[in-house]
Design an enzyme around this catalytic site. Structure first.
Site, mmCIF file in Angstrom:
data_model
loop_
_atom_site.group_PDB
_atom_site.id
_atom_site.type_symbol
_atom_site.label_atom_id
_atom_site.label_comp_id
_atom_site.label_asym_id
_atom_site.label_seq_id
_atom_site.Cartn_x
_atom_site.Cartn_y
_atom_site.Cartn_z
ATOM 1 N N TYR A 1 42.585 34.486 31.899
ATOM 2 C CA TYR A 1 42.776 33.720 33.127
ATOM 3 C C TYR A 1 41.592 32.801 33.420
ATOM 4 O O TYR A 1 41.756 31.613 33.717
ATOM 5 C CB TYR A 1 43.011 34.669 34.308
ATOM 6 C CG TYR A 1 43.076 33.942 35.637
ATOM 7 C CD1 TYR A 1 44.254 33.355 36.063
ATOM 8 C CD2 TYR A 1 41.947 33.815 36.438
ATOM 9 C CE1 TYR A 1 44.326 32.662 37.254
ATOM 10 C CE2 TYR A 1 42.004 33.126 37.644
ATOM 11 C CZ TYR A 1 43.191 32.555 38.044
ATOM 12 O OH TYR A 1 43.242 31.853 39.217
ATOM 13 N N ASP B 1 51.414 35.791 35.013
ATOM 14 C CA ASP B 1 52.229 35.049 35.975
ATOM 15 C C ASP B 1 51.700 33.643 36.202
ATOM 16 O O ASP B 1 52.463 32.711 36.478
ATOM 17 C CB ASP B 1 52.262 35.796 37.308
ATOM 18 C CG ASP B 1 50.873 36.101 37.834
ATOM 19 O OD1 ASP B 1 50.445 35.450 38.794
ATOM 20 O OD2 ASP B 1 50.208 36.995 37.292
ATOM 21 N N LYS C 1 53.096 44.720 36.659
ATOM 22 C CA LYS C 1 52.927 44.054 37.950
ATOM 23 C C LYS C 1 53.875 42.860 38.022
ATOM 24 O O LYS C 1 53.729 41.893 37.280
ATOM 25 C CB LYS C 1 51.480 43.599 38.130
ATOM 26 C CG LYS C 1 51.227 42.962 39.494
ATOM 27 C CD LYS C 1 49.806 42.468 39.604
ATOM 28 C CE LYS C 1 49.572 41.760 40.930
ATOM 29 N NZ LYS C 1 48.254 41.135 40.986
#
Length: 520
Positions: free
Chosen positions: A268, A303, A375
């Site tokens: 990320y 995500d 998640k």
């Protein structure tokens, strides 16, 4: 050889994991052969250094900077620091840091020969082991509290965000959310903290779209949620962010203050904060070793890829990243129950059969990682500001989570893309979640996908295997540089924080790494 509702070919699944390991292994070797300023600072934090100078710069930063300027980073800083501490005749690291910042300490690159060096080395190991023992005790404390208060009665756990910028405003909001049904409270960090190469000190009352991650803020929120856990009769978990330039330090502070989950994705920071890839992979291995020791569940950030790339066309990149995150996590000592691998409900709702595609992607993740508390992230990219449409989309998202047996469900907000949520917005969002989970929480037991969903899942897995083969041939760092994930190009020789990386020299020594590697 096929299994599960999707009837995935288990030979293909094994091939995918083998290819992910082959792609990740050179990166692990890179992490094992380098260190960073944050790894060294985290080690000294475990050894007990605290506090900050009058300008708010932590003493650990000041100390590591002086050591690096005098003898370099490649041998590790713990040895030079504890030899100087022993020579000075003091046992206070913070006082040593103050003297070093004033220019009154000269550091050696190595321990002294003979008894003086032995004493210093033993002192360093003892101090760091004491820090890790504190983390062990906090883990045991969590386990006792879970036995006392109990866990939530159903999965998925309901995960809700607070973010006012003021820790003293966050606390009542978090407690109210827990009383309204939230099982996990996440305190979003202030915008841009991931790019600070130091961890702020103390309780903070000003932030930007979030609250600074500090040890004191962790302590205050954990204590508040412990009180609420007693009231609601279940252990309420606390989440923050171990990412950015201080990933290892924040991981250590989280372990010391008994946080329960940490955002900790392997890529990320590279993709979305332009942090140097080598810095990130070195830091993430150390931080995950701390999380493994502390019993913390990590949350990964796949995500986010779907906010920049198309959620259908790039679905296989999410699967590839999940497999890489799994490999890196296992190598660092994390167990499956600690892998909150991320994915999201981000397909354009105007796409025909979008809900069926979402189910295919979500069920693929569930079956690839059956023991991981996945998640599941709500829609953000296609939220338009129409709160009625947004609430409906969130309801479909919640239903997809129930149908596919997700482990952690982040509460979607109908006001996404409009305002930072009001308390009333959170109440309505929690009502949406509670209705779906009460009405259909075990619907996954009755859900049998048809040919469309199975076929889509097989296609995504096959595309993931193809991409993993390409990454294996290309090398993961080069693949990241070429924009494979999230369409972000991040070359290994660029990005923030590269100047804080050093190759380990012969004789490199870090007692935290020795102790943690022994634990693995």
């Amino acid at each position: 050889m096929s299994g599960g509702k999707l009837k995935l070919d288990q030979r293909t699944v094994k091939t995918a994991r083998r290819l992910a390991a082959a792609a990740g292994r050179p990166v692990v070797d890179l992490a094992r052969s380098h260190t960073t300023v944050s790894v060294e600072r985290a080690t000294l934090r475990l050894a007990g250094i605290t506090g900050a100078d009058p300008d708010g710069i932590p003493w650990v930063n000041r100390l590591v900077d002086v050591v690096r300027d005098q003898v370099g980073l490649g041998g590790g800083v713990t040895g030079p620091v504890f030899q100087a501490l022993t020579d000075d005749g003091h046992q206070d690291l913070t006082l040593l840091a103050q003297k070093a910042a004033a220019g009154s300490v000269t550091f050696r690159a190595t321990f002294r020969a003979g008894p003086a060096g032995t004493v210093a080395k033993r002192a360093a190991v003892k101090a760091v082991r004491t820090g890790l023992t504190r983390i062990d005790r906090r883990r045991a404390e969590r386990e006792r509290l879970i036995r006392r208060h109990g866990d939530p009665k159903q999965r998925p756990w309901i995960y809700l965000i607070v973010a006012t910028g003021d820790i003293y405003e966050d606390i009542p909001q978090a407690q109210a959310a827990a009383r309204a049904g939230a099982d996990v409270i996440a305190v979003i960090r202030s915008t841009g903290q991931s790019l600070l190469d130091y961890v702020p000190e103390g309780a903070t009352r000003e932030g930007f779209a979030g609250t600074y991650a500090t040890q004191e803020n962790f302590k205050l929120m954990r204590a508040a949620l412990d009180e609420t856990s007693k009231q609601v009769g279940r252990y309420v978990r606390l989440t923050n962010y171990a990412s950015g330039l201080c990933m290892p330090e924040i991981a250590a502070l989280a372990g010391l203050e008994r946080l329960d989950m940490m955002l900790n994705d392997s890529m990320y920071g590279i993709l979305f904060r332009d942090i140097n890839p080598i810095r990130t992979f070195v830091d993430q291995r150390f931080s995950r070793q701390i999380h493994a020791r502390a019993g913390i569940i990590i949350n990964t950030g796949e995500d986010n890829y779907l906010t920049t790339a198309d959620a259908v066309d790039a679905a296989h990149t999410v699967t590839v990243s999940q497999l890489l995150n799994e490999y890196f996590a296992h190598e660092a000592g994390l167990q499956d129950w600690q892998l909150g691998l991320g994915h999201a409900f981000e397909i354009n709702p105007e796409v025909p059969e979008s809900f069926r595609l979402e189910l295919a992607h979500a069920l693929l993740a569930r079956e690839l990682f059956p023991d991981a508390p996945l998640k599941w992230m709500p829609p953000t990219k296609h939220m338009t500001g129409d709160v009625f449409r947004g609430n409906l989309l969130d309801g479909f998202f919640n239903l997809a989570g129930a149908l596919t047996g997700q482990g952690i469900l982040l509460v979607g907000m109908m006001t996404e893309a409009v305002v930072t949520p009001w308390l009333s917005d959170r109440d309505i969002a929690l009502q949406n979640v509670r209705y779906v989970l009460n009405a259909a929480g075990n619907l996954h037991e009755d859900f049998t996908p048809g040919a469309f969903i199975r076929g889509r899942a097989h296609t995504v897995l096959d595309e993931a295997v193809t991409l993993l083969r390409q990454i294996g041939e290309q090398g993961l760092l080069d693949a990241i540089g070429a924009g494979t994930f999230g369409i972000m190009r991040r070359p290994a020789d660029r990005g923030k924080g590269l100047d804080g990386v050093a190759a380990r020299e012969a004789g490199y020594w870090n007692p935290a790494i020795d102790l943690l590697d022994g634990g693995v």
